[in-house]
Design an enzyme around this catalytic site. Structure first.
Site, PDB file in Angstrom:
ATOM      1  N   HIS A 164      26.128  71.123  50.927  1.00 67.53           N
ATOM      2  CA  HIS A 164      26.265  69.934  51.785  1.00 67.53           C
ATOM      3  C   HIS A 164      26.686  68.689  50.998  1.00 67.53           C
ATOM      4  O   HIS A 164      26.903  67.637  51.596  1.00 67.53           O
ATOM      5  CB  HIS A 164      24.956  69.639  52.527  1.00 67.53           C
ATOM      6  CG  HIS A 164      24.557  70.727  53.485  1.00 67.53           C
ATOM      7  ND1 HIS A 164      25.399  71.193  54.461  1.00 67.53           N
ATOM      8  CD2 HIS A 164      23.408  71.454  53.598  1.00 67.53           C
ATOM      9  CE1 HIS A 164      24.789  72.154  55.150  1.00 67.53           C
ATOM     10  NE2 HIS A 164      23.584  72.340  54.649  1.00 67.53           N
ATOM     11  N   ASP A 200      25.881  80.744  54.358  1.00 64.48           N
ATOM     12  CA  ASP A 200      24.662  80.009  54.715  1.00 64.48           C
ATOM     13  C   ASP A 200      24.696  79.737  56.232  1.00 64.48           C
ATOM     14  O   ASP A 200      25.773  79.628  56.831  1.00 64.48           O
ATOM     15  CB  ASP A 200      24.612  78.689  53.936  1.00 64.48           C
ATOM     16  CG  ASP A 200      23.332  77.893  54.158  1.00 64.48           C
ATOM     17  OD1 ASP A 200      22.451  77.939  53.288  1.00 64.48           O
ATOM     18  OD2 ASP A 200      23.228  77.208  55.207  1.00 64.48           O
ATOM     19  N   HIS A 202      24.164  77.129  57.804  1.00 62.79           N
ATOM     20  CA  HIS A 202      24.710  75.807  58.123  1.00 62.79           C
ATOM     21  C   HIS A 202      26.128  75.664  57.569  1.00 62.79           C
ATOM     22  O   HIS A 202      26.455  76.267  56.541  1.00 62.79           O
ATOM     23  CB  HIS A 202      23.818  74.704  57.524  1.00 62.79           C
ATOM     24  CG  HIS A 202      22.385  74.806  57.959  1.00 62.79           C
ATOM     25  ND1 HIS A 202      21.421  75.412  57.182  1.00 62.79           N
ATOM     26  CD2 HIS A 202      21.772  74.404  59.100  1.00 62.79           C
ATOM     27  CE1 HIS A 202      20.258  75.368  57.829  1.00 62.79           C
ATOM     28  NE2 HIS A 202      20.439  74.769  58.989  1.00 62.79           N
ATOM     29  N   ASP A 290      19.380  81.793  55.197  1.00 62.16           N
ATOM     30  CA  ASP A 290      18.679  81.128  56.298  1.00 62.16           C
ATOM     31  C   ASP A 290      19.226  81.524  57.672  1.00 62.16           C
ATOM     32  O   ASP A 290      18.725  81.042  58.693  1.00 62.16           O
ATOM     33  CB  ASP A 290      18.678  79.598  56.130  1.00 62.16           C
ATOM     34  CG  ASP A 290      20.018  79.014  55.740  1.00 62.16           C
ATOM     35  OD1 ASP A 290      21.008  79.769  55.677  1.00 62.16           O
ATOM     36  OD2 ASP A 290      20.075  77.795  55.501  1.00 62.16           O
ATOM     37  N   TYR A 329      14.614  79.848  53.628  1.00 68.33           N
ATOM     38  CA  TYR A 329      13.358  79.092  53.538  1.00 68.33           C
ATOM     39  C   TYR A 329      12.114  79.872  53.907  1.00 68.33           C
ATOM     40  O   TYR A 329      11.009  79.328  53.826  1.00 68.33           O
ATOM     41  CB  TYR A 329      13.491  77.824  54.413  1.00 68.33           C
ATOM     42  CG  TYR A 329      14.717  77.032  54.020  1.00 68.33           C
ATOM     43  CD1 TYR A 329      14.707  76.249  52.868  1.00 68.33           C
ATOM     44  CD2 TYR A 329      15.910  77.130  54.730  1.00 68.33           C
ATOM     45  CE1 TYR A 329      15.836  75.568  52.460  1.00 68.33           C
ATOM     46  CE2 TYR A 329      17.053  76.454  54.329  1.00 68.33           C
ATOM     47  CZ  TYR A 329      17.008  75.679  53.200  1.00 68.33           C
ATOM     48  OH  TYR A 329      18.130  75.012  52.778  1.00 68.33           O
TER      49      TYR A 329
HETATM   50  C1  SP5 Z   1      21.144  74.135  52.054  1.00 67.96           C
HETATM   51  C2  SP5 Z   1      20.624  74.095  53.438  1.00 67.96           C
HETATM   52  O1  SP5 Z   1      20.373  75.132  54.042  1.00 67.96           O
HETATM   53  N1  SP5 Z   1      20.388  72.896  53.959  1.00 67.96           N
HETATM   54  C3  SP5 Z   1      19.843  72.816  55.269  1.00 67.96           C
HETATM   55  C4  SP5 Z   1      20.025  71.465  55.795  1.00 67.96           C
HETATM   56  C5  SP5 Z   1      19.629  71.415  57.230  1.00 67.96           C
HETATM   57  N2  SP5 Z   1      18.486  70.618  57.415  1.00 67.96           N
HETATM   58  C6  SP5 Z   1      18.403  70.124  58.761  1.00 67.96           C
HETATM   59  C7  SP5 Z   1      17.000  70.006  59.127  1.00 67.96           C
HETATM   60  C8  SP5 Z   1      16.836  69.773  60.602  1.00 67.96           C
HETATM   61  C9  SP5 Z   1      15.408  69.600  60.945  1.00 67.96           C
HETATM   62  N3  SP5 Z   1      14.602  70.739  60.706  1.00 67.96           N
HETATM   63  C10 SP5 Z   1      13.224  70.522  61.010  1.00 67.96           C
HETATM   64  C11 SP5 Z   1      12.395  70.606  59.761  1.00 67.96           C
HETATM   65  C12 SP5 Z   1      11.036  70.018  59.934  1.00 67.96           C
HETATM   66  N4  SP5 Z   1      10.363  70.083  58.670  1.00 67.96           N
HETATM   67 ZN    ZN Z   2      21.457  76.330  55.313  1.00 66.22          ZN
END
Ligand code: SP5
Ligand code: ZN
Length: 358
Positions: A164, A200, A202, A290, A329
Site C-alpha cells: 500500500h 493479497d 486488498h 488475508d 492476520y
Molecule cells: C497489507 C494489508 O493487508 N493491509 C491491509 C490494510 C487494510 N486495512 C483496512 C482496515 C479496515 C478496518 N478494519 C477493521 C479493523 C478493526 N481493528
Molecule cells: Zn491485505
C-alpha cells in the site's frame, strides 16, 4: 526463506479506525508464526544481507525515506509522548481541496507534517519501526540477489508489509513497498520485463502507483472490490490500466465479497496469462494470505487448497520468482497458508541452479 529478526521490532501499538483505537492486527507474532511453520516444513533460512539505503530512492522519494528514518526521534524530542501520543499518527491530511490548487507546502508543526506522508490513521510509527521497515527492504533485496545468482524462487518474509506504500506516502499498515523494491531490484539485475501479480486480499495500490507509467514492469492485482466498500476505497478498479508509456501494463481484477476459490483462481489465471502475454522474464508475487476464509480483514473466503492452486498457477509460468510477504492476520492458520502456497509454487529451498537467461 529470507528473514531478518529486526522485522519484529516494529510495534505499531494500535490502529485507529473510525476514531476507535484497537490493538491492531499487523503484529510481530505474524512473522514468528510464519517462520516457525516454514522451518517445520523444511524450508531453509537465509539471513538478510545489508544494503545501501541510498538505492531506495529508485522506488521512494528521498523525503519519504527521510521522514520514516527520523520521525520517531523528532516526535520524542518534540515531547508528543508526554501529551499521551505514544505513537506517530496524523491528525490532518494534505488533501488537494485543502490546498485549492496551491503547491504543497511543508507544515512547520511535526504533527501536521505527518499528514503529508501518511494517508490513513491505521499506520502508526513507534521506537523500533524504522529498524523493521528498513530490514524488510533488505529481506526483499536479498531474495532478489538469490534469484539473480540462480535460485529459481525465493520467499522474502517481510514485515511490515509494503504494497500500500506509494512513492511518497505510506498507509494500510505499509511504509516502504518491499514488492516494488524487489521488482526494481530485478530490473537493475537486468531482468528486462518484470511482472508483479499481487494476490493479497486488498488492492496493491502502492505498487500500481509506482509503476503506473512504466512499460517495463507489469502490475496485476486480484483483490476485493473497492467499489463494494473495501480498502483502499479510492483505487483498484478495473478501468485503471496504466498511463502514457505504461498504458496497458496494469491489470486490476476486483472481486465481489464472498467470491471463494473458483472465482479467485480464475482471476489469478487471467493475471498469469497477462504476465505471459507481457513476456515477463521475472515475477514478483506480493503474497497476502488475508483472502483466506478465517481472516478478519477480508470477505473473499478462499480455502487453503485454493492457496495451493494459486501457487501452482503462478509456478506454471516457470519464471524466476520472488515471493514477498504482505498481509494475513489470522495467526492460527497464517503459517500453514503461506507454507501451502509456497508448496504449490515449488518454492521450498534456495538451492541454486545455473542462472537462467534474463
Ligand atoms: C497489507 C494489508 O493487508 N493491509 C491491509 C490494510 C487494510 N486495512 C483496512 C482496515 C479496515 C478496518 N478494519 C477493521 C479493523 C478493526 N481493528
Ligand atoms: Zn491485505
Amino acid at each position: 526463506m529470507v528473514v531478518d529478526p529486526r522485522c519484529r521490532d516494529h510495534d505499531p501499538g494500535a490502529e485507529i479506525w473510525i476514531g476507535v483505537t484497537t490493538p491492531g492486527t499487523e503484529v510481530a507474532e505474524r512473522v514468528t508464526t510464519i517462520e516457525s511453520a516454514l522451518r517445520g516444513l523444511g524450508h531453509d533460512v537465509v539471513p538478510a544481507r545489508e544494503f545501501d539505503d541510498a538505492w531506495l530512492t529508485r522506488v521512494h522519494s528521498a523525503e519519504l525515506l527521510d521522514h520514516l528514518a527520523t520521525v520517531w526521534e523528532r516526535w520524542v524530542a518534540a515531547g508528543y509522548p508526554d501529551l499521551g501520543a505514544e505513537r506517530v499518527v496524523p491528525y490532518l491530511f494534505s488533501s488537494a481541496e485543502l490546498r485549492h490548487g496551491l503547491p504543497p507546502r511543508m507544515p512547520t508543526a511535526l504533527h501536521a507534517q505527518v499528514g503529508t506522508y501518511c494517508y490513513d490513521t491505521m499506520t502508526l510509527i513507534g521506537p523500533g519501526s524504522w529498524r523493521a521497515i528498513r530490514a524488510a527492504t533488505h529481506v526483499a533485496r536479498t531474495a532478489v540477489d538469490l534469484i539473480a545468482s540462480g535460485t529459481p524462487s525465493a520467499y522474502a518474509l517481510t514485515r511490515p508489509p509494503g504494497h500500500h506504500a506509494t512513492r511518497s506516502a505510506y498507509g494500510g499498515s505499509c511504509y516502504l513497498n518491499n514488492a516494488a523494491i524487489a521488482a526494481q531490484a530485478l530490473r537493475d539485475a537486468e531482468y528486462a520485463k518484470v511482472a508483479v501479480i499481487d494476490i493479497d486480499a486488498h488492492h496493491g495500490n502502492g505498487t500500481q502507483a509506482i509503476f503506473y507509467q512504466r512499460p517495463d514492469v507489469f502490475t496485476a492485482s486480484v483483490h476485493v472490490d473497492p467499489g463494494a466498500g473495501w480498502f483502499p476505497h479510492h483505487v483498484g478498479f478495473a478501468d485503471e490500466t496504466g498511463r502514457d508509456a505504461g498504458l496497458g501494463t496494469n491489470l486490476n481484477l476486483p472481486l465481489a465479497p464472498g467470491s471463494g476459490d473458483e472465482v479467485w483462481l480464475s482471476a489469478i489465471e487471467r493475471a498469469a496469462d497477462a504476465a505471459a502475454d507481457f513476456d515477463a522474464t521475472a515475477l514478483v508475487i506480493p503474497l497476502g494470505v488475508d483472502a483466506a476464509i478465517d481472516d478478519p480483514e477480508s470477505p473473499l473466503q478462499v480455502t487453503i487448497e485454493g492457496y495451493r492452486r494459486a501457487g501452482e498457477t503462478l509456478g506454471a509460468l516457470g519464471l524466476p520468482t520472488v515471493v514477498v510477504q504482505e498481509g494475513g492476520y489470522h495467526l492460527p492458520t497464517l503459517g500453514q497458508l503461506v507454507g501451502t502456497t509456497l508448496d504449490g509454487l515449488g518454492a521450498r529451498t534456495t538451492r541454486q541452479r545455473e542462472p537462467p537467461g534474463r
